[in-house]
Design a protein around this motif. Sequence first.
Motif, PDB file in Angstrom:
ATOM      1  N   VAL A 160      11.600  -1.316 -10.247  1.00  0.00           N
ATOM      2  CA  VAL A 160      10.816  -2.121 -10.067  1.00  0.00           C
ATOM      3  C   VAL A 160      11.145  -3.473  -9.619  1.00  0.00           C
ATOM      4  O   VAL A 160      10.933  -4.063  -9.128  1.00  0.00           O
ATOM      5  N   ALA A 161      13.057  -3.527 -10.699  1.00  0.00           N
ATOM      6  CA  ALA A 161      13.600  -4.770  -9.989  1.00  0.00           C
ATOM      7  C   ALA A 161      14.118  -4.442  -8.043  1.00  0.00           C
ATOM      8  O   ALA A 161      14.262  -5.794  -7.514  1.00  0.00           O
ATOM      9  N   ASN A 162      13.668  -3.805  -7.879  1.00  0.00           N
ATOM     10  CA  ASN A 162      14.451  -4.240  -6.904  1.00  0.00           C
ATOM     11  C   ASN A 162      13.319  -4.360  -5.194  1.00  0.00           C
ATOM     12  O   ASN A 162      13.554  -4.496  -4.247  1.00  0.00           O
ATOM     13  N   CYS A 163      12.559  -4.153  -6.469  1.00  0.00           N
ATOM     14  CA  CYS A 163      10.709  -4.771  -5.610  1.00  0.00           C
ATOM     15  C   CYS A 163      10.834  -6.264  -5.542  1.00  0.00           C
ATOM     16  O   CYS A 163       9.987  -6.569  -5.104  1.00  0.00           O
ATOM     17  N   TYR A 164      11.038  -6.695  -6.680  1.00  0.00           N
ATOM     18  CA  TYR A 164      10.894  -8.232  -6.839  1.00  0.00           C
ATOM     19  C   TYR A 164      10.757  -8.785  -5.845  1.00  0.00           C
ATOM     20  O   TYR A 164       9.982  -9.964  -6.008  1.00  0.00           O
ATOM     21  N   LYS A 165      12.258  -8.853  -5.040  1.00  0.00           N
ATOM     22  CA  LYS A 165      12.358 -10.043  -3.210  1.00  0.00           C
ATOM     23  C   LYS A 165      10.677 -10.290  -3.208  1.00  0.00           C
ATOM     24  O   LYS A 165      10.508 -11.647  -2.580  1.00  0.00           O
ATOM     25  N   LEU A 166      10.434  -8.613  -2.732  1.00  0.00           N
ATOM     26  CA  LEU A 166       9.257  -9.098  -1.835  1.00  0.00           C
ATOM     27  C   LEU A 166       8.330  -9.346  -2.492  1.00  0.00           C
ATOM     28  O   LEU A 166       7.468 -10.148  -2.025  1.00  0.00           O
ATOM     29  N   ASP A 167       7.678  -9.200  -3.562  1.00  0.00           N
ATOM     30  CA  ASP A 167       6.410  -9.620  -4.538  1.00  0.00           C
ATOM     31  C   ASP A 167       7.154 -10.892  -4.716  1.00  0.00           C
ATOM     32  O   ASP A 167       5.749 -11.378  -4.881  1.00  0.00           O
ATOM     33  N   MET A 168       8.080 -11.535  -4.955  1.00  0.00           N
ATOM     34  CA  MET A 168       7.852 -13.260  -5.390  1.00  0.00           C
ATOM     35  C   MET A 168       7.956 -13.476  -3.611  1.00  0.00           C
ATOM     36  O   MET A 168       7.254 -14.748  -3.403  1.00  0.00           O
ATOM     37  N   GLU A 169       8.710 -13.396  -3.271  1.00  0.00           N
ATOM     38  CA  GLU A 169       8.237 -13.866  -1.408  1.00  0.00           C
ATOM     39  C   GLU A 169       6.707 -13.441  -1.310  1.00  0.00           C
ATOM     40  O   GLU A 169       5.707 -14.938  -0.491  1.00  0.00           O
ATOM     41  N   THR A 195      15.630  -6.584 -20.254  1.00  0.00           N
ATOM     42  CA  THR A 195      15.831  -5.573 -21.140  1.00  0.00           C
ATOM     43  C   THR A 195      17.172  -4.175 -20.685  1.00  0.00           C
ATOM     44  O   THR A 195      17.528  -3.818 -21.811  1.00  0.00           O
ATOM     45  N   ASP A 196      16.952  -4.611 -19.678  1.00  0.00           N
ATOM     46  CA  ASP A 196      18.548  -3.555 -18.939  1.00  0.00           C
ATOM     47  C   ASP A 196      19.391  -4.553 -18.107  1.00  0.00           C
ATOM     48  O   ASP A 196      19.033  -5.332 -17.040  1.00  0.00           O
ATOM     49  N   ALA A 197      20.769  -4.909 -18.565  1.00  0.00           N
ATOM     50  CA  ALA A 197      21.832  -5.408 -18.216  1.00  0.00           C
ATOM     51  C   ALA A 197      21.645  -5.399 -16.193  1.00  0.00           C
ATOM     52  O   ALA A 197      21.832  -5.880 -15.377  1.00  0.00           O
ATOM     53  N   LYS A 198      21.654  -3.682 -15.908  1.00  0.00           N
ATOM     54  CA  LYS A 198      22.051  -3.635 -14.505  1.00  0.00           C
ATOM     55  C   LYS A 198      20.647  -4.194 -14.309  1.00  0.00           C
ATOM     56  O   LYS A 198      21.258  -5.603 -12.642  1.00  0.00           O
ATOM     57  N   CYS A 199      19.349  -4.122 -14.235  1.00  0.00           N
ATOM     58  CA  CYS A 199      18.238  -4.521 -13.799  1.00  0.00           C
ATOM     59  C   CYS A 199      18.511  -6.071 -13.885  1.00  0.00           C
ATOM     60  O   CYS A 199      17.982  -6.678 -13.058  1.00  0.00           O
ATOM     61  N   ILE A 200      18.767  -6.637 -14.727  1.00  0.00           N
ATOM     62  CA  ILE A 200      18.471  -7.756 -14.942  1.00  0.00           C
ATOM     63  C   ILE A 200      19.881  -8.971 -13.551  1.00  0.00           C
ATOM     64  O   ILE A 200      19.112  -9.656 -13.589  1.00  0.00           O
ATOM     65  N   GLU A 201      20.141  -8.337 -13.159  1.00  0.00           N
ATOM     66  CA  GLU A 201      20.780  -8.779 -12.248  1.00  0.00           C
ATOM     67  C   GLU A 201      20.523  -8.528 -10.799  1.00  0.00           C
ATOM     68  O   GLU A 201      20.449  -9.452  -9.739  1.00  0.00           O
ATOM     69  N   VAL A 202      20.138  -7.530 -11.176  1.00  0.00           N
ATOM     70  CA  VAL A 202      19.201  -7.050  -9.384  1.00  0.00           C
ATOM     71  C   VAL A 202      18.473  -8.184  -9.607  1.00  0.00           C
ATOM     72  O   VAL A 202      18.283  -8.701  -8.549  1.00  0.00           O
ATOM     73  N   VAL A 203      17.105  -8.351 -10.343  1.00  0.00           N
ATOM     74  CA  VAL A 203      15.879  -9.255  -9.833  1.00  0.00           C
ATOM     75  C   VAL A 203      16.578 -10.907 -10.016  1.00  0.00           C
ATOM     76  O   VAL A 203      16.254 -11.726  -9.427  1.00  0.00           O
ATOM     77  N   ALA A 209      18.761 -15.188  -4.019  1.00  0.00           N
ATOM     78  CA  ALA A 209      18.247 -14.683  -2.284  1.00  0.00           C
ATOM     79  C   ALA A 209      17.148 -14.873  -1.461  1.00  0.00           C
ATOM     80  O   ALA A 209      17.009 -14.970  -0.675  1.00  0.00           O
ATOM     81  N   ILE A 210      16.235 -15.203  -2.378  1.00  0.00           N
ATOM     82  CA  ILE A 210      15.051 -16.092  -1.577  1.00  0.00           C
ATOM     83  C   ILE A 210      15.162 -17.154  -0.856  1.00  0.00           C
ATOM     84  O   ILE A 210      15.142 -18.268  -1.063  1.00  0.00           O
ATOM     85  N   ASP A 211      15.244 -16.794   0.723  1.00  0.00           N
ATOM     86  CA  ASP A 211      15.487 -18.170   1.346  1.00  0.00           C
ATOM     87  C   ASP A 211      14.085 -18.641   2.324  1.00  0.00           C
ATOM     88  O   ASP A 211      14.003 -18.262   3.401  1.00  0.00           O
ATOM     89  N   LEU A 212      13.231 -19.175   1.717  1.00  0.00           N
ATOM     90  CA  LEU A 212      11.900 -19.682   2.415  1.00  0.00           C
ATOM     91  C   LEU A 212      11.787 -21.022   2.228  1.00  0.00           C
ATOM     92  O   LEU A 212      12.543 -22.229   0.984  1.00  0.00           O
ATOM     93  N   PRO A 213      10.932 -21.834   2.463  1.00  0.00           N
ATOM     94  CA  PRO A 213      11.181 -23.964   2.803  1.00  0.00           C
ATOM     95  C   PRO A 213      10.481 -23.771   1.404  1.00  0.00           C
ATOM     96  O   PRO A 213       9.837 -23.213   0.884  1.00  0.00           O
ATOM     97  N   ASN A 214      11.440 -25.112   1.202  1.00  0.00           N
ATOM     98  CA  ASN A 214      10.654 -25.542  -0.443  1.00  0.00           C
ATOM     99  C   ASN A 214      10.749 -24.794  -1.085  1.00  0.00           C
ATOM    100  O   ASN A 214      10.025 -25.061  -2.343  1.00  0.00           O
ATOM    101  N   VAL A 215      11.571 -23.496  -1.211  1.00  0.00           N
ATOM    102  CA  VAL A 215      12.011 -23.057  -2.633  1.00  0.00           C
ATOM    103  C   VAL A 215      13.154 -22.886  -3.137  1.00  0.00           C
ATOM    104  O   VAL A 215      14.181 -22.404  -2.284  1.00  0.00           O
TER     105      VAL A 215
END
Length: 253
Positions: A160-169, A195-203, A209-215
């Motif tokens: 789930v954490a690995n999908c976050y960037k695409l979901d947020m974009e 809930t999980d230290a490793k996943c926190i850092e992934v999110v 890393a989101i690189d969109l205009p005005n974000v």
Amino acid sequence: MGISSSAQKDGQPTTTTTTKKQIFILSGQSNMAGRGGVKNKHWDKVVPDDCKPDPSTIHRLNANLIWETAQEPLHADIDTRKICGIGPGMSFANAIKDYIVGVIDLVPCAVGGTAIKEWAKGQKLYEDMVRRAKAAVKSGGEIKCLLWYQGESDTDSLHVANCYKLDMENFVHNVRADLGLPDLPIIQVAIASGTDAKCIEVVREAQKAIDLPNVVCVDAKGLELKEDNLHLTTEAQVQLGHMLADAYLAHFG
């Protein structure tokens, strides 16, 4: 010319047609809704000076789509499954009010315990947010920014954490399209807990890393957490509100 509130009557703002309305959407999960001062399912009702109401300047759209004086807890009738307390919204509004023209209209939409998938286009939370945002504009005014603090619920699994960037974009693209605001400013908060230290850092890395205009990204890491190690304290929420205000004024004000 927008409609704004310049006085109160029976707890409701009265309206004139002389002042510009600047609309801010508050969305995400529990740390945006606010858990500051909440312990054992009770809010201590302590409201810092930075979060005090200002009836002539700061209003909120309640659950019935009626404008009223904004006061803590901002999300009490929106995030109804939990007890709400202090969030970042009021300290943000009070911090920017002297630097913008007009009144500040807050549109609370955050709901605790919600994952990014629940904010996808077509899902209830997303559609409710869009509906509330469009209702806010109907009474006059302009949506100036969406403040977003969410992601803790996406730290339960690495997949789930690995999908976050695409979901947020996708979220950014969809909300801009549905509101007809292709350049809508969005300030997201990089999470400080989960809930999980490793996943926190992934999110967190996905958010940064989101690189969109005005974000723009504001980092909550280092802000004080409550005993549950999940929610920000009242003091931290006040600080976050100022951080969001600084980011808004620096990039979009």
